[in-house]
Write an enzyme that holds these catalytic residues in place. Structure first.
Site, PDB file in Angstrom:
ATOM      1  N   CYS A  95      -1.769   7.883  -5.716  1.00  0.00           N
ATOM      2  CA  CYS A  95      -2.607   6.856  -6.338  1.00  0.00           C
ATOM      3  C   CYS A  95      -4.057   7.011  -5.866  1.00  0.00           C
ATOM      4  O   CYS A  95      -4.716   7.975  -6.209  1.00  0.00           O
ATOM      5  CB  CYS A  95      -2.039   5.465  -6.074  1.00  0.00           C
ATOM      6  SG  CYS A  95      -2.702   4.203  -7.197  1.00  0.00           S
ATOM      7  N   HIS A 199       3.344   6.078  -7.961  1.00  0.00           N
ATOM      8  CA  HIS A 199       3.848   5.811  -6.614  1.00  0.00           C
ATOM      9  C   HIS A 199       5.271   6.340  -6.458  1.00  0.00           C
ATOM     10  O   HIS A 199       6.251   5.598  -6.602  1.00  0.00           O
ATOM     11  CB  HIS A 199       3.797   4.313  -6.320  1.00  0.00           C
ATOM     12  CG  HIS A 199       2.423   3.809  -6.038  1.00  0.00           C
ATOM     13  ND1 HIS A 199       1.871   3.821  -4.774  1.00  0.00           N
ATOM     14  CD2 HIS A 199       1.467   3.310  -6.866  1.00  0.00           C
ATOM     15  CE1 HIS A 199       0.645   3.344  -4.822  1.00  0.00           C
ATOM     16  NE2 HIS A 199       0.373   3.020  -6.082  1.00  0.00           N
ATOM     17  N   GLU A 201       6.903   6.969  -3.901  1.00  0.00           N
ATOM     18  CA  GLU A 201       7.649   6.384  -2.775  1.00  0.00           C
ATOM     19  C   GLU A 201       8.622   5.299  -3.229  1.00  0.00           C
ATOM     20  O   GLU A 201       9.542   4.946  -2.480  1.00  0.00           O
ATOM     21  CB  GLU A 201       6.684   5.838  -1.715  1.00  0.00           C
ATOM     22  CG  GLU A 201       5.918   4.578  -2.085  1.00  0.00           C
ATOM     23  CD  GLU A 201       4.645   4.853  -2.893  1.00  0.00           C
ATOM     24  OE1 GLU A 201       3.860   3.901  -3.075  1.00  0.00           O
ATOM     25  OE2 GLU A 201       4.449   5.998  -3.343  1.00  0.00           O
TER      26      GLU A 201
END
Length: 224
Positions: A95, A199, A201
């Protein structure tokens, strides 16, 4: 969290690195220690945050009203990032980290997508970040394409108002949103240098997990 200055990081950043076989080490923003972290660590993940890169760092004469900076954090991240790039050690930008990576590689940023991209998507998606917000179209013959098992599209989450603009020499745009906004960049001449605007994650796809595994594998293969 405290009446005094504090650090915070979402748990899933560290969990994604650990799940991929790495040892996550969050870093304080001590600019004078950047060179020591470059010597210590095998790989670098530059995370996102609710702030922007100072436009002066990529030569912009104007500054959009929405731009909010964290100058000490950016100075530290840029110093560590430049050190890793110089040493050709694995780098992953996520990001805002992808945006800083693009700047470090000689690129520029779009300061506010709704003002610069006609008919743009909702890059600040209204639904939870644990769900996809839009698709990314992935360029063939790129690392990201391989990590996505050769598939040409990938559903991603989205939480940003800025994006990469121009890219530097040797940088490949490996993913775009349907509205044309750059969603992924990579530097093929580097051993592992990838930036993604979403993102991973949150692990909403197998490609998200593959990104972290590939990052850790690159770290493990580094001669030290």
């Amino acid at each position: 969290f405290s009446n005094l200055p504090w650090y915070a990081i979402r748990e899933n950043y560290c969990a994604a690195i650990s799940r991929a076989g790495g040892l996550p080490i969050p870093l304080p923003h001590e600019v004078e220690l950047a060179v020591d972290y470059v010597d210590l660590l095998d790989g670098l993940v530059v995370t996102g945050g609710a702030f922007d890169v100072d436009p002066s760092l990529y030569g912009a004469a104007d500054r959009h009203d929405t731009v909010v900076t964290k100058d000490r954090r950016t100075a530290f991240e840029l110093a560590v990032l430049n050190g890793f790039l110089a040493e050709d050690r694995p780098v992953l930008g996520i990001c805002g980290g992808q945006q800083l990576l693009n700047v470090a590689l000689g690129g520029t940023l779009i300061q506010h997508i709704p003002d610069e991209v006609a008919d743009c998507l909702a890059h600040e998606q209204p639904n939870p970040r644990t769900e996809a917000g839009h698709a990314v179209i992935i360029a063939a013959d790129t690392m990201l394409h391989r990590l996505n098992r050769g598939e040409a599209t990938l559903a991603v989450n989205s939480a940003h108002h800025q994006a990469a603009g121009e890219v530097g020499d040797g940088v490949v745009i490996s993913g775009r949103a349907p509205d044309g906004v750059i969603e992924a960049i990579e530097a093929p001449k580097k051993r592992f240098c990838l930036g993604v605007q979403w993102h991973p994650e949150y692990s909403i796809s197998s490609a998200d997990d593959a990104i972290f595994r590939a990052m850790i594998q690159a770290c493990e293969s580094e001669p030290r």
